[in-house]
Motif scaffolding. Structure first.
Motif, short mmCIF file in Angstrom:
data_model
loop_
_atom_site.label_atom_id
_atom_site.label_comp_id
_atom_site.label_asym_id
_atom_site.label_seq_id
_atom_site.Cartn_x
_atom_site.Cartn_y
_atom_site.Cartn_z
N ASP A 781 43.72 44.90 34.24
CA ASP A 781 42.75 44.77 33.67
C ASP A 781 42.26 43.18 32.71
N GLY A 782 41.28 43.12 33.09
CA GLY A 782 40.39 41.46 32.38
C GLY A 782 40.95 39.92 33.60
N THR A 783 41.07 40.21 34.43
CA THR A 783 41.40 39.17 34.98
C THR A 783 40.27 38.41 35.12
N ILE A 784 40.08 37.20 34.53
CA ILE A 784 39.50 36.10 34.10
C ILE A 784 39.48 34.97 35.92
N ILE A 785 38.50 35.03 35.42
CA ILE A 785 38.03 33.16 36.56
C ILE A 785 37.30 32.54 36.62
N SER A 786 37.58 31.22 35.42
CA SER A 786 36.39 30.75 35.24
C SER A 786 36.17 29.95 36.10
N GLU A 787 35.02 29.14 35.66
CA GLU A 787 34.29 27.67 36.90
C GLU A 787 33.43 27.27 36.25
N ILE A 792 33.82 35.17 36.17
CA ILE A 792 34.47 36.09 36.34
C ILE A 792 34.77 37.29 35.82
N GLU A 793 34.79 37.90 35.34
CA GLU A 793 35.54 39.29 35.37
C GLU A 793 36.34 40.08 35.68
N ILE A 794 37.45 40.67 36.10
CA ILE A 794 37.50 42.36 37.00
C ILE A 794 38.36 42.62 36.09
N VAL A 795 37.40 44.05 36.62
CA VAL A 795 38.76 45.31 35.04
C VAL A 795 38.61 45.77 36.15
N SER A 870 40.27 35.77 46.55
CA SER A 870 40.65 37.32 46.90
C SER A 870 41.44 38.02 45.16
N TYR A 871 41.32 40.17 45.20
CA TYR A 871 42.20 40.65 44.19
C TYR A 871 42.89 41.47 44.81
N GLU A 872 43.82 41.65 44.65
CA GLU A 872 44.55 42.58 45.22
C GLU A 872 44.84 44.32 43.93
N LEU A 873 44.15 45.03 44.15
CA LEU A 873 44.39 45.92 42.87
C LEU A 873 46.26 46.68 42.91
#
Length: 875
Positions: A781-787, A792-795, A870-873
């Motif tokens: 929860d709460g993975t952050i990608i900053s540019e 981008i936040e992935i929950v 890419s994001y792996e659950l």
């Protein structure tokens, strides 16, 4: 964008032009005026104007409109003929019979040109034993790529038939026998006096088989004159052989008595995969034996786009190597990579400068009166109108549309306000030849029927631009019938039409158009500005779609796609194969003119100036010119050769076209050159400053065409720059349209709009190139990608879903997500705005699933793409 729209619209208040209505006729129309909706043409030639010659050398067998602008047309225009080059053979009809030559083994490169023309001493004349001089030669029949001619003197008659790609010449006789006259005694290496077939080699080293009917014999062996005694039969054939082996002769004998009596090519545009399928069929008649079909030689543009099995025989030609096949038919498949009414507005350049150029063009006028130069004026208006629409809306575009209407309506009306025949700005129908002639004319467009596709193409393209936004104007009740007549004159799709011949300017077998109506040159017919032919075919495509006429739309797609392949092979030789003669060399990067008997690279009709020699096959540069960008490495070579020939970039003429072409291979250099001369350059006569800047700026943003991707709708382009593709669609219809590309991208576009900015499709990284989906990110929860531009936040949610939140650092008007689950089909979807952020939840995912994704977001008036992630659950 609002600032620019307001700028252009404010200019409209100063430069607004009131549209002129078609004038009402006073009194009755003159007797020769033929009404066509709101327009008309004349069947009476205006006083003092030229006309095409009345004499047509044809037999009574030919009824209806006469084919012109073909490789064999000089037979119909002259007492006998000039040289003809159907390839691999060459021939001339002359008073003593058909003079035959095989240039195949003697194709030479002379640096500036490739020559394969006839010679003062050719191979032999196929004549008649009882006639030394026929009064003339007349066309007796013709089909899509074959012609039959008749020589007659009293009761004696010689009929010959030959065509593109055929190694055979067929002949029939009355009142005598075949007599072949050579310039020196030929070597006979097969057969004798009592055999019906001979194998010979001429002084030039060319090999032929001479096929008399079974039971025939020969006289004159060992001399310069051979006579075949037909023994009561009336047929005879000749075949040029690739070599002098008996095995080869026997193979050609299998089809020697299967005379080709008809040829036909039929095309089909397969919209779902953007493919043009053309089927070529030979109809044959057996004179003896059991074989049907024939042997035929394919040009490079044919065998490169065909699965036809090939034999081990080849011929050389000025178009490159021809390869031999056998049978009754063959098929080609070519990809159509789309056309656009203009480039989309995506460039990062000074829009105020573009707006000022558009303002200048509100005053565009012309003093031109002939069909070509007035056509170029129409071309300027029709190119800038959709650019003005993108910048300033329909009010801006309609200034140009009104000028187009005024010009076309004047040309499309044969009578003046008093109902009398005008002496200029009209079209006259000549029913002897079956052609529509525009007055005033130029470049032999009347007397020689030259260049109709070049001239009328501008008129059709202009009418298509009006029809894009005003279907009522383009209706048959108004001006549409006159446009359709111009199309029929140069490219009639109806074989049964009694006004115009089928596909006048287009050679279906050679794959390109011919410019000369009479082809009365020792070098055969010619075509110079291949790009103006493409402009005509694009006009037909746009007109057909805008008016709901799919027959015309598909005709244009066939012509455009086929000619494009011929251009890439014979004008540009992008694979560097066809401009490599075995004898000598061709040191030019482009062919400026294609002739039947030669390829020229150092001159056009009026000059040898390098800028014009190169540029004549680029202009006019419009939204239909993107085919020029398919091979950027070739475009680089072409430009650098021009630069070397000119010795510097201090261009003497057409600098705008050169910058636009340079933008294909190096847009930065094109921009630099443009900026150095932006305040002082004068555009080429058919171009504008606005179109110059718009083209260069948008190619800089988009890149060049990726011809590996197609769409299921004709009005598209796929651009490639660095590692990204941009999918562009212009919707020509009145309803929202969804378009699917072959790389599985799907875009939805509103009526009469480009799809740019609506989030469906747009720019995506190209699979397999740098920028493709990377390594999986850290799950949880709460993975952050900053540019710099966004976060981008992935929950992960508890209900087997995952939510992506995209927060731009500056406000965006839209944000789209593009994703694949476990490398499945790509989805392209609009996210929902939540304050300053944008959110999207992907449903029905499981632990361990991998999601590859990127976002498209607006920033100012432009749209940008993130990298793939890419994001792996969590598993």
């Amino acid at each position: 964008m609002k600032k620019i729209c307001l700028l252009v619209l404010s200019l409209l208040l100063i430069f607004m032009i009131t549209p002129m209505k078609p004038f009402e006729l006073e009194g009755d129309a003159f007797s020769g005026e033929i009404k066509t909706g709101a327009g008309s043409y004349s069947t009476i030639k205006p006083n003092g104007r030229d006309d095409v010659q009345s004499e047509i050398y044809k037999t009574d067998q030919i009824e209806g409109p006469m084919e012109t602008n073909d490789w064999w047309s000089s037979t119909a225009w002259t007492q006998y003929s000039n040289a003809q080059y159907p390839h691999p053979l060459a021939m001339i009809n002359q008073e003593d019979g058909l003079r035959i030559y095989n240039p195949s083994n003697l194709i030479t490169g002379q640096g500036d040109y490739i020559a394969g023309w006839m010679n003062d001493i050719d191979d032999f004349v196929l004549g008649h034993s009882n006639v030394r001089s026929f009064p003339d030669t007349r066309v007796d029949d013709f089909s899509d790529w074959f012609v039959s001619n008749t020589y007659q003197s009293g009761t004696s008659e010689l009929n010959v038939s030959y065509g593109h790609g055929s190694p055979y010449v067929y002949a029939t006789y009355k009142g005598g026998n075949p007599e072949l006259t050579f310039y020196s005694t030929p070597e006979i290496w097969y057969g004798n006096e009592n055999s019906s077939v001979l194998g010979i080699t001429t002084e030039k080293g060319n090999n032929y088989a001479l096929f008399g009917p079974s039971g025939s014999t020969w006289e004159g062996l060992g001399t310069k004159s051979l006579t075949n005694l037909l023994n009561g039969k009336d047929y005879f054939s000749v075949a040029v052989l690739p070599d002098n082996s008996i095995e080869t002769l026997e193979k050609f004998e299998e089809y020697a008595y299967s005379f080709v009596v008809d040829t036909k090519s039929e095309y089909n545009y397969v919209e779902e995969n953007s493919e043009v399928v053309t089927t070529f069929t030979f109809e044959t008649e057996r004179k003896e034996g059991t074989n049907d079909g024939t042997l035929f030689a394919l040009y490079p543009h044919q065998y490169k786009n065909s699965n036809q099995p090939l034999l081990d025989y080849t011929y050389e030609s000025v178009r490159g190597t021809m390869k031999v096949a056998e049978g009754k038919s063959f098929e080609t498949k070519m990809i159509f990579n789309g056309v656009l009414p203009s480039l989309p507005e995506l460039g990062d350049y000074n829009k105020e400068t573009l707006a000022s150029y558009i303002q200048e063009d509100f005053d565009l006028e012309t003093s031109a009166e002939d069909t070509y130069w007035y056509g170029k004026y129409l071309g300027q208006l029709s190119t800038i109108a959709p650019i003005a629409q993108q910048m300033g809306g329909m009010d801006a575009a309609n200034i140009f549309h009104d000028k187009l209407k005024d010009g076309l309506e004047n040309w499309f009306t044969a009578s003046d306000q008093n109902g009398q025949l005008k002496d200029k700005f009209l079209f006259y129908y000549n029913d002897n030849w079956g052609t529509l002639l525009g007055y005033p004319d130029s470049f032999g467009s009347v007397r020689e029927l030259n260049d109709h596709h070049f001239h009328y193409g501008y008129f059709i393209k202009a009418a298509a631009e009006i029809a894009r936004v005003d279907k009522d104007w383009a209706s048959d009740e108004n001006w549409g019938q006159m446009v359709n007549l111009l199309i029929k004159d140069m490219a009639n799709p109806d074989r049964n039409d009694d006004m115009f011949p089928y596909l006048r300017n287009f050679d279906q077998y050679a794959g390109h158009s011919w410019a000369s109506g009479h082809a009365n040159f020792f070098d055969g017919n010619n075509n110079e500005s291949s790009s103006e032919a493409m402009n005509a075919w694009a006009g037909i495509i746009l007109w057909g779609e805008s008016t709901g006429n799919k027959e015309l739309r598909d005709l244009g797609i066939y012509l455009y796609t086929t000619e494009m392949n011929a251009i890439n092979e014979y004008w540009f030789d992008v694979d560097d194969e066809n401009h490599q003669p075995k004898n000598g060399e061709f040191n030019r990067s482009t062919a400026s003119m294609i002739w039947g008997g030669k390829t020229v690279g150092d001159a056009v009709w009026w000059t040898d100036n390098p800028e014009e020699v190169h540029g004549i096959n680029w202009l006019p540069i419009t939204g239909a010119s993107l085919y020029l960008t398919q091979y950027p490495e070739y475009a680089k070579e072409n430009y650098e050769t021009l630069l070397a020939e000119r010795r510097n970039n201090d261009w003497s003429i057409w600098e705008d076209l050169i910058w636009m072409y340079r933008a294909i291979s190096d847009p930065s250099d094109a921009i630099r050159q443009y900026e150095e001369r932006a305040d002082v350059f004068t555009p080429e006569e058919g171009n504008t400053k606005a179109n110059t800047l718009h083209w260069i700026g948008n190619l800089d943003a988009l890149g060049t065409v990726d011809n590996t991707v197609t769409a299921d709708y004709p009005f598209y382009a796929v651009f490639k720059k660095d590692n990204k593709r941009t999918h562009v669609v212009y919707n020509m219809t009145d309803e929202e349209k969804t378009v699917t590309f072959s790389d599985n991208t799907v875009v939805t576009v509103g009526p009469h709009e480009f799809n740019i900015g609506n989030g469906d499709g747009g720019t995506i990284p190209i699979p397999g190139e740098p920028g493709e989906p990377g390594e999986p990110g850290e799950p949880g929860d709460g993975t952050i990608i900053s540019e710099d531009d966004f976060e981008i936040e992935i929950v992960e949610n508890n209900d087997e879903s995952v939510t992506f939140t995209f927060t731009p650092t500056t406000s965006s008007t839209f944000v789209d997500i593009h994703y694949k689950v476990n490398n499945g089909a790509q989805q392209n979807l609009r996210t929902e705005q939540d304050g300053v952020s944008w959110k999207y939840t992907i449903q029905d995912v499981r632990e361990g699933d991998q999601i590859d994704f990127f976002f498209t977001y607006s920033k100012g008036i432009l749209a940008y793409d993130t990298d793939w992630y890419s994001y792996e659950l969590e598993s």
